[in-house]
Enzyme design. Structure first.
Site, mmCIF file in Angstrom:
data_model
loop_
_atom_site.group_PDB
_atom_site.id
_atom_site.type_symbol
_atom_site.label_atom_id
_atom_site.label_comp_id
_atom_site.label_asym_id
_atom_site.label_seq_id
_atom_site.Cartn_x
_atom_site.Cartn_y
_atom_site.Cartn_z
ATOM 1 N N ASP A 1 9.759 7.631 2.453
ATOM 2 C CA ASP A 1 10.153 7.118 1.148
ATOM 3 C C ASP A 1 11.214 6.019 1.168
ATOM 4 O OD1 ASP A 1 9.794 7.076 -1.586
ATOM 5 O OD2 ASP A 1 11.376 8.529 -1.965
ATOM 6 N N CYS B 1 -12.980 4.145 -6.157
ATOM 7 C CA CYS B 1 -12.692 4.090 -7.602
ATOM 8 C C CYS B 1 -13.941 3.646 -8.379
ATOM 9 C CB CYS B 1 -11.547 3.113 -7.892
ATOM 10 S SG CYS B 1 -9.922 3.789 -7.539
ATOM 11 N N CYS C 1 -7.407 5.978 -15.216
ATOM 12 C CA CYS C 1 -5.944 5.898 -15.105
ATOM 13 C C CYS C 1 -5.402 4.767 -15.971
ATOM 14 C CB CYS C 1 -5.525 5.720 -13.651
ATOM 15 S SG CYS C 1 -6.380 4.395 -12.800
ATOM 16 N N CYS D 1 -2.761 5.604 -19.255
ATOM 17 C CA CYS D 1 -1.316 5.336 -19.172
ATOM 18 C C CYS D 1 -0.767 5.050 -20.569
ATOM 19 C CB CYS D 1 -1.031 4.165 -18.238
ATOM 20 S SG CYS D 1 0.723 3.738 -18.249
HETATM 21 C C1 B12 Z 1 9.376 1.965 -5.704
HETATM 22 C C2 B12 Z 1 8.505 3.190 -5.708
HETATM 23 C C3 B12 Z 1 8.078 3.666 -6.945
HETATM 24 C C4 B12 Z 1 8.213 2.850 -8.232
HETATM 25 C C5 B12 Z 1 7.105 1.780 -8.252
HETATM 26 C C6 B12 Z 1 5.710 2.339 -7.927
HETATM 27 C C7 B12 Z 1 4.645 1.302 -7.659
HETATM 28 N N1 B12 Z 1 3.387 1.662 -7.931
HETATM 29 O O1 B12 Z 1 4.942 0.212 -7.211
HETATM 30 C C8 B12 Z 1 8.075 3.961 -9.314
HETATM 31 C C9 B12 Z 1 9.453 4.498 -9.663
HETATM 32 C C10 B12 Z 1 7.380 3.546 -10.611
HETATM 33 C C11 B12 Z 1 7.315 5.031 -8.527
HETATM 34 C C12 B12 Z 1 6.556 6.008 -9.128
HETATM 35 C C13 B12 Z 1 5.878 6.995 -8.432
HETATM 36 N N2 B12 Z 1 5.976 7.236 -7.106
HETATM 37 CO CO1 B12 Z 1 6.843 6.102 -5.883
HETATM 38 N N3 B12 Z 1 7.551 4.976 -4.466
HETATM 39 C C14 B12 Z 1 8.153 3.839 -4.491
HETATM 40 C C15 B12 Z 1 8.460 3.365 -3.066
HETATM 41 C C16 B12 Z 1 9.921 3.706 -2.730
HETATM 42 C C17 B12 Z 1 8.196 1.869 -2.821
HETATM 43 C C18 B12 Z 1 6.816 1.417 -3.376
HETATM 44 C C19 B12 Z 1 6.718 -0.082 -3.469
HETATM 45 O O2 B12 Z 1 7.156 -0.800 -2.573
HETATM 46 N N4 B12 Z 1 6.142 -0.554 -4.586
HETATM 47 C C20 B12 Z 1 5.802 -1.953 -4.748
HETATM 48 C C21 B12 Z 1 4.283 -2.052 -4.774
HETATM 49 C C22 B12 Z 1 3.866 -3.513 -4.957
HETATM 50 O O3 B12 Z 1 3.899 -1.571 -3.494
HETATM 51 P P1 B12 Z 1 2.944 -0.300 -3.286
HETATM 52 O O4 B12 Z 1 2.902 0.557 -4.478
HETATM 53 O O5 B12 Z 1 3.288 0.330 -1.989
HETATM 54 O O6 B12 Z 1 1.581 -1.079 -3.197
HETATM 55 C C23 B12 Z 1 1.151 -1.787 -2.015
HETATM 56 C C24 B12 Z 1 -0.189 -1.192 -1.592
HETATM 57 O O7 B12 Z 1 -0.809 -0.653 -2.723
HETATM 58 C C25 B12 Z 1 -0.915 -2.412 -1.105
HETATM 59 N N5 B12 Z 1 -2.337 -2.475 -1.401
HETATM 60 C C26 B12 Z 1 -2.946 -2.589 -2.583
HETATM 61 N N6 B12 Z 1 -4.265 -2.673 -2.411
HETATM 62 C C27 B12 Z 1 -4.483 -2.624 -1.083
HETATM 63 C C28 B12 Z 1 -5.653 -2.667 -0.377
HETATM 64 C C29 B12 Z 1 -5.587 -2.611 1.029
HETATM 65 C C30 B12 Z 1 -6.855 -2.692 1.784
HETATM 66 C C31 B12 Z 1 -4.330 -2.512 1.708
HETATM 67 C C32 B12 Z 1 -4.220 -2.444 3.178
HETATM 68 C C33 B12 Z 1 -3.144 -2.455 0.935
HETATM 69 C C34 B12 Z 1 -3.252 -2.514 -0.439
HETATM 70 O O8 B12 Z 1 -0.334 -3.551 -1.747
HETATM 71 C C35 B12 Z 1 0.842 -3.230 -2.421
HETATM 72 C C36 B12 Z 1 1.912 -4.249 -2.026
HETATM 73 O O9 B12 Z 1 2.181 -4.208 -0.661
HETATM 74 C C37 B12 Z 1 7.439 4.226 -2.229
HETATM 75 C C38 B12 Z 1 7.898 4.602 -0.812
HETATM 76 C C39 B12 Z 1 7.676 3.453 0.172
HETATM 77 N N7 B12 Z 1 8.629 3.251 1.035
HETATM 78 O O10 B12 Z 1 6.637 2.791 0.142
HETATM 79 C C40 B12 Z 1 7.267 5.483 -3.137
HETATM 80 C C41 B12 Z 1 5.859 6.107 -3.215
HETATM 81 C C42 B12 Z 1 4.865 4.992 -3.387
HETATM 82 N N8 B12 Z 1 5.929 6.888 -4.442
HETATM 83 C C43 B12 Z 1 5.287 8.001 -4.411
HETATM 84 C C44 B12 Z 1 5.149 8.883 -5.505
HETATM 85 C C45 B12 Z 1 4.707 10.302 -5.185
HETATM 86 C C46 B12 Z 1 5.404 8.450 -6.816
HETATM 87 C C47 B12 Z 1 5.036 9.158 -8.143
HETATM 88 C C48 B12 Z 1 3.741 9.943 -8.093
HETATM 89 C C49 B12 Z 1 6.215 10.064 -8.584
HETATM 90 C C50 B12 Z 1 6.040 10.633 -9.985
HETATM 91 N N9 B12 Z 1 5.189 11.618 -10.186
HETATM 92 O O11 B12 Z 1 6.684 10.217 -10.913
HETATM 93 C C51 B12 Z 1 4.946 7.947 -9.104
HETATM 94 C C52 B12 Z 1 3.529 7.338 -9.130
HETATM 95 C C53 B12 Z 1 3.417 6.190 -10.096
HETATM 96 C C54 B12 Z 1 2.388 5.158 -9.622
HETATM 97 N N10 B12 Z 1 1.263 5.068 -10.269
HETATM 98 O O12 B12 Z 1 2.680 4.459 -8.623
HETATM 99 C C55 B12 Z 1 4.607 8.209 -3.049
HETATM 100 C C56 B12 Z 1 3.106 7.861 -3.204
HETATM 101 C C57 B12 Z 1 2.137 8.780 -2.461
HETATM 102 C C58 B12 Z 1 0.710 8.341 -2.739
HETATM 103 N N11 B12 Z 1 -0.199 9.293 -2.600
HETATM 104 O O13 B12 Z 1 0.419 7.212 -3.051
HETATM 105 C C59 B12 Z 1 5.432 7.186 -2.146
HETATM 106 C C60 B12 Z 1 4.647 6.577 -0.995
HETATM 107 C C61 B12 Z 1 6.654 7.985 -1.622
HETATM 108 C C62 B12 Z 1 6.285 8.887 -0.446
HETATM 109 N N12 B12 Z 1 6.854 8.646 0.716
HETATM 110 O O14 B12 Z 1 5.473 9.789 -0.557
HETATM 111 N N13 B12 Z 1 7.457 4.853 -7.181
HETATM 112 S S1 SF4 Z 2 -8.635 7.456 -12.249
HETATM 113 FE FE1 SF4 Z 2 -7.963 5.477 -11.446
HETATM 114 S S2 SF4 Z 2 -7.401 5.888 -9.335
HETATM 115 FE FE2 SF4 Z 2 -8.674 7.628 -9.997
HETATM 116 S S3 SF4 Z 2 -10.786 7.058 -9.436
HETATM 117 FE FE3 SF4 Z 2 -10.474 6.385 -11.549
HETATM 118 S S4 SF4 Z 2 -9.823 4.232 -11.314
HETATM 119 FE FE4 SF4 Z 2 -9.546 5.194 -9.304
HETATM 120 S S1 SF4 Z 3 3.734 5.631 -16.998
HETATM 121 FE FE1 SF4 Z 3 2.817 7.413 -15.996
HETATM 122 S S2 SF4 Z 3 0.609 6.994 -16.270
HETATM 123 FE FE2 SF4 Z 3 1.654 5.043 -16.546
HETATM 124 S S3 SF4 Z 3 1.704 4.091 -14.531
HETATM 125 FE FE3 SF4 Z 3 3.646 5.179 -14.784
HETATM 126 S S4 SF4 Z 3 3.241 7.150 -13.803
HETATM 127 FE FE4 SF4 Z 3 1.227 6.251 -14.219
#
Ligand code: B12
Ligand code: SF4
Ligand code: SF4
Length: 365
Positions: free
Chosen positions: A154, A209, A215, A219
């Site tokens: 994380d 998906c 989803c 939201c």
């Molecule tokens: C900041 C953060 C948040 C932020 C922003 C989330 C976001 N979606 O960006 C907030 C506070 C909103 C958040 C919420 C949650 N989070 Co959070 N969060 C993080 C954190 C610390 C950084 C994520 C980040 O850099 N976000 C910026 C975006 C741009 O990056 P990203 O989401 O990683 O997306 C990248 C990939 O998706 C990739 N990508 C997209 N398409 C594709 C396709 C391919 C082929 C490839 C290779 C890559 C790729 O591109 C993006 C940019 O690099 C990570 C831990 C970590 N070190 O990564 C945990 C993490 C993502 N969070 C986690 C969790 C559990 C949650 C919540 C479920 C908690 C909750 N119940 O409230 C929610 C889920 C909300 C959601 N829909 O994301 C888990 C996710 C586990 C999983 N199964 O995905 C992580 C990994 C923590 C962990 N170590 O377990 N989170």
């Molecule tokens: S709810 Fe969202 S993440 Fe889940 S299968 Fe449908 S499009 Fe994909």
């Molecule tokens: S508000 Fe809730 S449903 Fe919407 S993106 Fe954030 S975690 Fe997902």
């Protein structure tokens, strides 16, 4: 814990054997330790770096400045840990089979995200997971005495979803979460970084998906602005866990009764419903208890609240953040019983405007 062909899918055995990292006995041992889903990925420039940069440039990270500060280390993992070359990536479930009956210690009626509810991982999951992975780390250190290893979950400057995607643990869903067809998405991602130079030969999981948009449609604050793109400034999870300020008025009704975190975009996902069933995600509806718990949050000192939650995920929001969250739930749920407690915040230096808003909600149907 499951141990089935899915395990082998997530872990390329021939590669494992070739790298000599895991022998069959190691795999059996990991199974006995409860790890059934893990994979390998090389630590290198992320494939999705351009997406990450775009996300930051558009300001979608809100107040989470550390994500911008981590950018260069995420782009080049050697800047973070010069010796590390690869990662063993683990997917660790945070939902218990009896999740509906689980709660944060001291809170049973307020709606909190599943990851924060009472189970071993919830008692500060960073610490709990590191503790769980420590025996794996110890074993690796014994097996490879000249190599270096480091646990991460994380908080490290690592793009964990991308890493897990490349390790074969799932695909990045339209809700931005990493999803596996059997496991769903309700799991943490954790990794053991290693100085071993392992080839990255995992088959990335295909995207399942399809045409689904559940989803995005569900939201309540339209934070998923397009598939796989989340505007944190609109996300309930961001506002109730990470943000230090008060959310804009227009978003507040969408928060419904979410007190800490949000699971909506995951609990509507067919892959989670298939794994867990819908009843797992339901909370008991107990207004009296909800009022009691929120009254305690509003009237207790911040330091006592912080002490109570110091070993749980809720610690991140601090006392004031939890009071802010409580005011929104009280307004949205029209909990008139707490009118006098809310009135006490009308003169508060940071929460006065929100308290006025909460009181105004009582006049609405
Ligand atoms: C900041 C953060 C948040 C932020 C922003 C989330 C976001 N979606 O960006 C907030 C506070 C909103 C958040 C919420 C949650 N989070 Co959070 N969060 C993080 C954190 C610390 C950084 C994520 C980040 O850099 N976000 C910026 C975006 C741009 O990056 P990203 O989401 O990683 O997306 C990248 C990939 O998706 C990739 N990508 C997209 N398409 C594709 C396709 C391919 C082929 C490839 C290779 C890559 C790729 O591109 C993006 C940019 O690099 C990570 C831990 C970590 N070190 O990564 C945990 C993490 C993502 N969070 C986690 C969790 C559990 C949650 C919540 C479920 C908690 C909750 N119940 O409230 C929610 C889920 C909300 C959601 N829909 O994301 C888990 C996710 C586990 C999983 N199964 O995905 C992580 C990994 C923590 C962990 N170590 O377990 N989170
Ligand atoms: S709810 Fe969202 S993440 Fe889940 S299968 Fe449908 S499009 Fe994909
Ligand atoms: S508000 Fe809730 S449903 Fe919407 S993106 Fe954030 S975690 Fe997902």
């Amino acid at each position: 814990m499951r141990f089935d062909k899915h395990f082998y899918k997530a872990n390329d055995r021939s590669h494992m054997e070739q790298s000599e990292l895991w022998r069959q006995s190691d795999l059996e041992w990991l199974k006995s330790e409860g790890f059934t889903r893990f994979g390998l990925a090389r630590l290198e420039r992320p494939l999705s770096l351009a997406m990450y940069d775009e996300w930051l440039n558009e300001g979608l990270h809100g107040e989470m400045d550390y994500l911008a500060r981590h950018r260069d280390q995420k782009a080049d993992p050697k800047l973070f840990e010069a010796r590390m070359r690869s990662a063993l990536v683990f997917s660790i479930d945070y939902v218990a089979e009896d999740a509906a009956t689980k709660s944060v210690p001291h809170l049973t009626a307020v709606r909190t995200a599943l990851y924060a509810r009472s189970q071993p991982e919830a008692a500060d999951y960073h610490v709990a997971i590191k503790r769980r992975l420590q025996p794996v780390l110890n074993r690796l250190e014994l097996q490879f005495p000249s190599a270096q290893f480091r646990l991460a979950i994380d908080t490290a400057p690592v793009l964990e979803r991308e890493l897990a995607q490349r390790a074969g643990l799932g695909w990045v869903g339209k809700n931005t979460c990493l999803i596996d067809r059997k496991a769903g998405s309700l799991f943490f991602i954790a990794e053991i970084l290693s100085s071993l130079d392992l080839a990255d030969v995992q088959m990335p999981a295909p995207d399942h998906c399809g045409t689904c948009t559940r989803c995005l449609d569900a939201c309540p604050t339209q934070a998923l602005i397009s598939p796989r793109k989340l505007d944190a400034r609109r996300c309930i999870s961001y506002w109730t866990i990470e943000a230090k300020t008060v959310p804009p008025e227009e978003l507040r009704p969408g928060f419904q009764d979410w007190f800490f975190g949000c699971d909506i975009c995951q609990t509507v996902c067919p892959w989670n419903i298939k794994r867990w069933g819908e009843s797992t995600f339901k909370m008991k509806n107990d207004r009296e208890e909800l009022v009691r718990e929120l009254r305690w949050i509003l009237t207790e000192t911040n330091s006592k609240i912080e002490k109570t939650f110091q070993h749980t995920a809720l610690a991140r929001a601090r006392g004031r953040g939890l009071k802010r969250n409580a005011l929104i739930v009280i307004g949205n749920s029209r909990l008139h019983e707490l009118k006098s407690e809310v009135e006490a915040f009308v003169a508060d230096s940071k929460l006065a405007e929100l308290a006025e808003w909460t009181l105004n909600q009582f006049n609405k149907a």
